[in-house]
Scaffold this active site. Sequence first.
Site, PDB file in Angstrom:
ATOM      1  N   HIS A   1       7.050   7.334  70.281  1.00 47.54           N
ATOM      2  CA  HIS A   1       6.917   5.808  68.674  1.00 47.54           C
ATOM      3  C   HIS A   1       8.332   6.930  68.722  1.00 47.54           C
ATOM      4  O   HIS A   1       8.224   6.799  67.036  1.00 47.54           O
ATOM      5  CB  HIS A   1       5.905   5.659  67.643  1.00 47.54           C
ATOM      6  N   CYS A   2       8.967   7.390  68.838  1.00 44.07           N
ATOM      7  CA  CYS A   2      10.074   8.139  67.950  1.00 44.07           C
ATOM      8  C   CYS A   2       9.947   9.379  67.266  1.00 44.07           C
ATOM      9  O   CYS A   2      10.658   9.443  66.128  1.00 44.07           O
ATOM     10  CB  CYS A   2      11.496   7.139  67.609  1.00 44.07           C
ATOM     11  N   ALA A   3       8.612   9.813  67.555  1.00 46.30           N
ATOM     12  CA  ALA A   3       7.732  10.759  66.014  1.00 46.30           C
ATOM     13  C   ALA A   3       7.278  11.354  66.537  1.00 46.30           C
ATOM     14  O   ALA A   3       6.280  12.238  66.546  1.00 46.30           O
ATOM     15  CB  ALA A   3       7.145   9.807  65.086  1.00 46.30           C
TER      16      ALA A   3
END
Length: 386
Positions: free
Chosen positions: A344-346
């Site tokens: 999740h790009c995190a």
Amino acid sequence: MAESGAPATVYFDHAATSWPKPDAVLDAMRAAILDAGGNPGRGAHRLAVAASRTILEARGSVSKLLCVPEPRDLVFTAGCTEGLNLAIKGLLRPGDRVVVSSMEHNAVARPLNMLAAAGVIVDVVRADQYGRIDADVLERVVAQSRTRAVICQHASNVTGSIQPVGDLADIAHAAGALLIVDGAQGAGHMRVDIGALGADVYASSGHKGLLGPQGVGVLYLSPEIEPEELKQGGSGGNSEDPMQPRLRPDRYEAGTSNTPGIAGLGAAARYLAHNGTGIIRLERDLTARMYEGLLGIDGLRVLGPPPGEERAPVLSVVHERIECDRIAFELDRNYGIAVRAGLHCAPWAHESVGTLESGALRFGIGYGLTAEDVDFALAAMRAICG
Ligand code: PMP
């Protein structure tokens, strides 16, 4: 079943982008292209004037929804990423120290990693096991040394934790620092009163909880700050001036605006002004229903705040044996259920809650979903995980 024979889409990926959009958004975008198709701020003919008016109205509608006292302080961007880049790169200089939460998305982490290489000092405050930032812990880190800015998300796109951004504004200001908020998972999913919140910067996507189209976002800049602009170029007026005008919002909106996108976002804001409270309530109920159901499935760990605690409509899970990609694939292929699996790009956030290796399967709840959809998704999860 959809006409192709594939199951109809049951859309649980609202944390990535909302779908579908209200009809009013589509209508406004079509009208912007057909009836306001000139270049906003450039030209005096009727299509150009109509385009300018469309943007003016949209700025007014979004400002009203988010309680921004002066619409000129609300800048239209291409999305939350662009807004955060503008604020972070426009405000921080080598030697500045920034205190940032460990739950941040790459839209914050990557610009900061780049600036760290150029001499900005980045101190990260770790979240707890639920993905929550403790304001007292952050205050102690801020007090360790002179701080230029605190950066924190409003809510996590991984755990759904809601961060205490109001308290963080007080802490930052007491230390003479700015507060920059990543509101990508906040605006639209919870009531946001920018005037009362006290943040110096609030960036958000237009295409998630705000129900606008992709390619548009909003950035609030308090009147007390003057970040450098990210780009220079035409602003429609004062063309003889060799430098970028300092007037807001023109300073930060060089080049032809995304008029159809902004028109869509303006219509979405007006839609939310009437229906937003009901949507937030429904999202809360559906999230609680989904949470309860997921807790009852063997082998699943549900990330984020414990039951009973307020959270954003984001529910991520990890199965002890089955990879999240596998579950996402089966949900899509066999049930038409759209979710997101992975990091999740995190990566910072996953590191914080111990899911950097596994990633997580995320249900993003939002506008258009029903209790029946939640029950359908839970039944599918039971079948796949059982
Ligand atoms: N921050 C968070 C917490 C997000 O969830 C996202 C979107 N995944 C972003 C920033 C980036 O938003 P945008 O896609 O509008 O650039």
